[in-house]
Write an enzyme that holds these catalytic residues in place. Structure first.
Site, PDB file in Angstrom:
ATOM      1  N   LYS A 476       1.002  -1.238   0.039  1.00  0.00           N
ATOM      2  CA  LYS A 476      -0.069  -0.097   0.170  1.00  0.00           C
ATOM      3  C   LYS A 476       1.033   1.260   0.005  1.00  0.00           C
ATOM      4  O   LYS A 476       1.487   1.407   1.069  1.00  0.00           O
ATOM      5  CB  LYS A 476      -1.087  -0.032   1.280  1.00  0.00           C
ATOM      6  N   TRP A 477       0.813   2.020  -1.096  1.00  0.00           N
ATOM      7  CA  TRP A 477       1.702   3.013  -1.205  1.00  0.00           C
ATOM      8  C   TRP A 477       1.031   4.550  -0.876  1.00  0.00           C
ATOM      9  O   TRP A 477       0.186   4.719  -1.857  1.00  0.00           O
ATOM     10  CB  TRP A 477       2.162   3.227  -2.837  1.00  0.00           C
ATOM     11  N   ASP A 478       1.255   4.816   0.353  1.00  0.00           N
ATOM     12  CA  ASP A 478       0.589   5.952   0.723  1.00  0.00           C
ATOM     13  C   ASP A 478       1.116   7.360   0.638  1.00  0.00           C
ATOM     14  O   ASP A 478       2.558   7.529   0.128  1.00  0.00           O
ATOM     15  CB  ASP A 478       0.572   5.808   2.366  1.00  0.00           C
ATOM     16  N   CYS A 526      -2.801   5.047  -2.420  1.00  0.00           N
ATOM     17  CA  CYS A 526      -3.454   5.671  -1.571  1.00  0.00           C
ATOM     18  C   CYS A 526      -2.777   7.282  -1.293  1.00  0.00           C
ATOM     19  O   CYS A 526      -1.771   7.318  -1.217  1.00  0.00           O
ATOM     20  CB  CYS A 526      -3.396   5.111  -0.124  1.00  0.00           C
ATOM     21  N   ASP A 548     -10.537   7.537   3.180  1.00  0.00           N
ATOM     22  CA  ASP A 548     -10.170   6.975   4.391  1.00  0.00           C
ATOM     23  C   ASP A 548     -11.706   7.051   5.310  1.00  0.00           C
ATOM     24  O   ASP A 548     -11.730   6.714   6.331  1.00  0.00           O
ATOM     25  CB  ASP A 548      -9.542   8.071   5.280  1.00  0.00           C
TER      26      ASP A 548
HETATM   27  C1  DGJ Z   1      -3.687   7.257   5.534  1.00  0.00           C
HETATM   28  C2  DGJ Z   1      -4.433   6.101   4.959  1.00  0.00           C
HETATM   29  O1  DGJ Z   1      -5.313   6.339   4.054  1.00  0.00           O
HETATM   30  C3  DGJ Z   1      -4.627   4.911   5.959  1.00  0.00           C
HETATM   31  O2  DGJ Z   1      -5.521   4.032   5.581  1.00  0.00           O
HETATM   32  C4  DGJ Z   1      -3.580   4.524   6.754  1.00  0.00           C
HETATM   33  O3  DGJ Z   1      -2.828   3.757   6.002  1.00  0.00           O
HETATM   34  C5  DGJ Z   1      -2.874   5.780   7.305  1.00  0.00           C
HETATM   35  N1  DGJ Z   1      -2.436   6.872   6.338  1.00  0.00           N
HETATM   36  C6  DGJ Z   1      -1.676   5.152   7.889  1.00  0.00           C
HETATM   37  O4  DGJ Z   1      -0.867   6.364   8.339  1.00  0.00           O
END
Ligand code: DGJ
Length: 729
Positions: A476-478, A526, A548
């Protein structure tokens, strides 16, 4: 032939599936936009042009019967001669002037669709799937060449456009506006529809009628943003979900963008889209090129639904790539709303033991696993596993999970650095910043300067090291903040305004290298949910965390809105706990499951708190989802009832052979003494008969669409029902 050129008339006819797009070269060498819409046989439409002499509209030099650019519909207009509307581009010469007169030089037509240098774009696997026209315009004084590139898809009503600038002259040029496309509609009477929002409320549909003046949406946040998706559509006033003409514009780009509609004195509309000219410029030295992102234009005469299905099909097959593009996606459990930063070996074991029993495929270790990351105040950039939390390292965690038959996934946020990190202490100039100015923090973090090659190389190295360190199947690349004080330590003063675009180019290089080095990892995008839910990111990763906000009722609007452009196969959606963590609403497990399984299903809640009844509901959901996932991934999506218009929402998925369908119906609040709800289905074969699996009742496809089907009575708030239809042989 998809693209033809009539030399006598100077007329290009571009034909996508059922679409015509016409460009006229004037005797003066200007490119006139003649038509875009339903396919027509006789493309000579010069008779539609307004050639009257008008006061205050200066005359074009050498234009024969044409009069002024002020009234003519154009393909890629400049400012400064006789067109006073917003231009498509603007360039400054060394003498300070910004007047360019780019005229037609030559063209080429070829099959297939070329790649765009350094940028994501739609693509074809077989050169027969698309044809391309490249038209060169040139300004003789500056030596600037502008290549307008158009591709048409043979099976879809899609025209893509992008532009390449080349400095063939001997002086430096400064690009100060470089839109990817521009188009003029004469006789305009359309509504505009776009997706606006904020964090936890992305993709809210807005539809407005337009009056004279300028309407625009844009991002100045460094990423495409939660506030405005890089998309807009024009709809004829009577156009609806199923009927009427719709013209869609979607930008394959993840940074600052601008999209506008300007309605002028004569009721013509100019639409432009591309990199936001705000705070942008690009120095183009002799011999250098500049490539704009691509705009994907869809024409539909079957309403908004028709437009969406074209985008869905195109983005599924001709934008997303890689191993997981068409494959069933693992059903995962994520640690974020389950344990937040409180992750360690013990919590993970607790989650996966129950997860395995429920039938889940993959565990995602979200934020909190590295450095000293016990909250959001530290450690971004220090990508070392915290061995107090995970004594056997990531490989130890992953191997144990693999042993019980589940896969392991990991959260990362590679574009960021915490001021409280070893990385920042050793490289304080590696973040985006302006000398002597304070560095604004967002979620206590700064943004790494991806306009720098050395920073990008280091990210590729450190992230590749983690991905090699353990059997990781999903990432998951945030990305959790917007860009501020935009500037780079390495760029010279005259290139500082290139930083934001160079950031995106750096990001795309990193993503290309990492996703191609790890082709078997499923990457999910993300940015605090849907802050960067755009076609640019989908080129690298086939799914994105939609929001979110995980409340099922709020998600109805978010997912419905997102589906205007993006296929459900790209929308990650999770079942989370009640009371919901964002809006504190309590909803039944059934509706949470039915909303989430309308996209890429996952779970994100403390599994150890579930009752045995909830566990058995989840098991059933997982089994059912597996049986319909092919429809969610590859079926045609029809929106039936809009959450923006009423208490009920409904949508359905149907296989391309029209033999299988699944219909989801959601009721927000219960109401007393109402008439049984009739739902009108879409997309079925009117000549086929279908059986509804639960009731065993048989119906004609025509009856289900024209007379409708009665929805079973739902008792209570936040209820939902799923109907499964199968064609009878
Ligand atoms: C923001 C993301 O949208 C969440 O799902 C989660 O991964 C948090 N960051 C983690 O810090």
């Amino acid at each position: 032939m998809a693209i033809t050129y009539n030399e006598n008339k100077g007329l290009f006819h571009l034909q996508a599936h059922n679409t015509s797009y016409l460009i006229q070269i004037t005797p003066s060498g200007h490119l006139i936009h003649l038509y875009w819409g339903k396919k027509i046989r006789s493309p000579d439409l010069r008779h539609l042009l307004d050639v009257k002499e008008r006061p205050f509209s200066p005359k074009i030099i050498n234009a024969e019967e044409l009069y002024s650019l002020d009234v003519l519909p154009q393909e890629y207009p400049s400012y400064g001669h006789s067109d006073f509307r917003a231009p498509a581009f603007q360039v400054q010469l060394e003498n300070g002037s910004t007047i360019i007169c780019a005229k037609y030089v030559t063209y080429r037509i070829f099959s297939g669709k070329p790649k765009l240098e350094g940028l994501p774009a739609t693509h074809v696997e077989d050169s027969g799937e698309a044809e391309t026209l490249e038209v060169e315009l040139r300004d003789n004084i500056s030596g600037l060449s502008i290549f307008l590139v158009y591709s048409v898809f043979s099976e879809l009503d899609v025209v893509t456009r992008s532009v390449r600038f080349l400095n063939r002259g001997t002086d430096n040029l400064k690009l100060i506006r470089t839109l990817s496309m521009c188009i003029d509609f004469i006789n305009f009477s359309h509504d505009v529809l776009h997706l606006s929002g904020t964090w936890a409320k992305e993709s809210m549909i807005e539809r407005n009628s337009l009056k004279r003046g300028m309407f625009s949406i844009e991002s100045r946040r460094g990423i495409s943003s939660h506030q405005h998706n890089p998309f807009l559509a024009l709809l004829t006033e009577n156009a609806s979900e199923d009927n009427g003409e719709v013209f869609g514009f979607s930008l394959v780009y993840s940074g600052n963008f601008l999209a506008f509609v300007e309605i002028d004195q004569f009721n013509s509309a100019r639409i432009g889209m591309g990199i936001n000219p705000f705070d942008f410029s690009w120095l183009l030295k002799p011999g250098e090129k500049f490539q704009t992102p691509e705009v994907v234009m869809v024409y539909s005469d079957m309403g908004l639904g028709g437009m969406s299905r074209s985008y869905h099909c195109l983005y599924r097959k001709h934008l997303c790539r890689g191993y997981y593009r068409d494959k069933p996606r693992p059903i995962l459990v994520n640690s974020w709303e389950t344990a937040y930063f409180n992750v360690n070996e013990e919590t993970v074991q607790r989650i996966v033991q129950i997860g395995k029993h429920l039938g889940l495929d993959l565990f995602v270790l979200d934020d909190g696993w590295f450095g000293q990351r016990d909250d959001d105040t530290s450690s971004l950039g220090d990508w070392n596993v915290n061995t107090e939390k995970f004594p056997e390292g990531l490989s130890g965690v992953a191997e144990k999970i693999n042993k019980i038959g589940m896969q392991f996934g990991l959260w990362i946020e590679p574009e960021m650095v915490s001021p409280n990190s070893n990385l920042y202490r050793s490289h304080p100039d590696w973040c985006i910043h302006v000398p002597d100015r304070d560095r604004s923090l967002g979620r206590n973090q700064l943004v790494l300067d991806l306009s720098r090659e050395d920073v990008c190389d280091e990210i590729i190295k450190s992230i590749s090291k983690i991905l090699k360190s353990a059997p990781i199947s999903y990432v998951k690349w945030d990305m959790n903040r917007y860009l501020t004080e935009i500037g780079s330590a390495l760029l010279p003063p005259e290139r500082q305004r290139e930083t934001a675009h160079r950031y995106i180019l750096g990001l795309y290089r990193i993503l290309e290298e990492i996703t191609s080095s790890f082709p078997n990892i499923l990457f999910e995008g993300c940015a605090g949910g849907g802050g960067r839910f755009d076609p640019g990111m989908l080129y690298f990763m086939p799914q994105i965390w939609t929001s979110d906000n995980t409340d099922a009722i709020e998600r109805l609007k978010i997912q419905y809105g997102t589906s205007i452009v993006y296929p459900p196969s790209t929308m990650a959606a999770h079942v989370t706990a009640v009371p919901n963590h964002q809006v504190y609403r309590i909803t039944p497990m059934e509706i949470r499951g039915n909303v989430a399984m309308s996209g890429i299903l996952g779970y994100e809640l403390a599994l150890w708190e579930l009752t045995s009844e909830e566990k058995s509901t989840i098991k059933k959901q997982i089994g059912f989802y597996r049986s319909i996932q092919h429809l969610i991934l590859n079926g045609d999506f029809f929106r039936l009832l809009s959450p923006f218009e009423g208490n009920e929402t409904a949508w359905m998925f149907i296989s391309s052979d029209k033999r299988e369908a699944v219909v989801f119906y959601f009721q927000v609040l219960a109401r007393a003494n109402t008439h049984a709800k009739i739902l009108y289905l879409r997309g079925l074969d009117p000549l086929k008969n279908y059986i509804e699996i639960d009731s065993g009742l048989a119906f004609g496809g025509d009856g289900l669409m024209y007379a409708g089907i009665k929805v079973p009575e739902l008792k209570g708030d936040f209820q939902s029902v799923v109907l499964q239809l199968r064609a009878i042989k």
